[in-house]
Design a protein around this motif. Structure first.
Motif: not given
Length: 222
Positions: A97-116
């Protein structure tokens, strides 16, 4: 950028902060990170964030933690908050419930890790992979002091999760002793809070080495 936490065939330690007073927390983190055995560090300070000036205080703390992690070449993610991650130049871990991965990908640089967070749900793991997450977290594996009421995932769920083509992180009540129950699963990360962070500063480095010894017994897939 620090090295990838996913570049090994045996699991790596993923350390999460606790809610200790910051000076003590910092000492514990330095003791752990200086061993060279922590691959990923998550900043999760929910008690601090709940204070009236919590966001400001957390950002100040997080800046100091990020600098410490850079000193030891440890990758950092922050819990829940993409905007904080963007400001700090680190990755993010998102609950369902903490936001979408798509939005995170748009906001962060490619090297920044996104966990779910995916609990024990293989459908959520597939979704996380398709959305572009760096890893999917499954748990709780055992009952933990951090989340005592969390649902326990079954061994079958863990096995199926590990077959989905995305690095799997396990979390929940894990210790350097009970992790041996998972030695035949191709897990990428083992997330730990209490088993390391609840210890006195003087005992933390030894505990990290005990974790490393546990990982040395992993059954590497052939």
């Amino acid at each position: 950028m620090s090295y990838s936490p996913f570049s090994s065939v045996i699991p790596k330690l993923y350390l999460l902060t606790n809610d200790d007073e910051f000076e003590l927390l910092y000492q514990k983190l330095e003791a752990a990170l200086s061993t060279g055995l922590i691959a990923l560090l998550q900043i999760r300070r929910k008690q601090v964030l709940s204070l009236p000036d919590g966001a400001t205080k957390l950002f100040d703390e997080a800046q100091k933690i990020v600098e410490l992690a850079k000193k030891y070449n440890v990758t950092v993610v922050i819990n829940d908050d993409v905007k904080f991650a963007e400001r700090l130049g680190v990755g993010v871990h998102l609950g369902q419930t903490d936001g979408s991965i798509g939005d995170a990908l748009q906001s962060l640089s490619p090297h920044q890790i996104i966990g779910r967070t995916c609990h024990g749900d293989v459908a959520l793991i597939k979704e996380a992979k398709n959305d572009g997450a760096s890893y999917a977290a499954m748990g709780a594996v055992f009952t933990s002091t951090t989340k005592p009421n969390a649902n326990i995932v079954s061994r079958q769920q863990l096995f199926e999760g590990c077959q989905q083509g995305i690095p799997i992180c396990v979390i929940g009540g894990l210790t350097a002793e009970n992790i041996s129950e998972l030695v035949d699963l191709p897990i990428a990360l083992v997330a730990v809070v209490g088993d390391i962070m609840d210890l006195p500063v003087a005992d933390i480095a030894q505990r990290c080495h005990e974790w490393q010894q546990a990982f040395s017994k992993w059954k590497i897939p052939t």
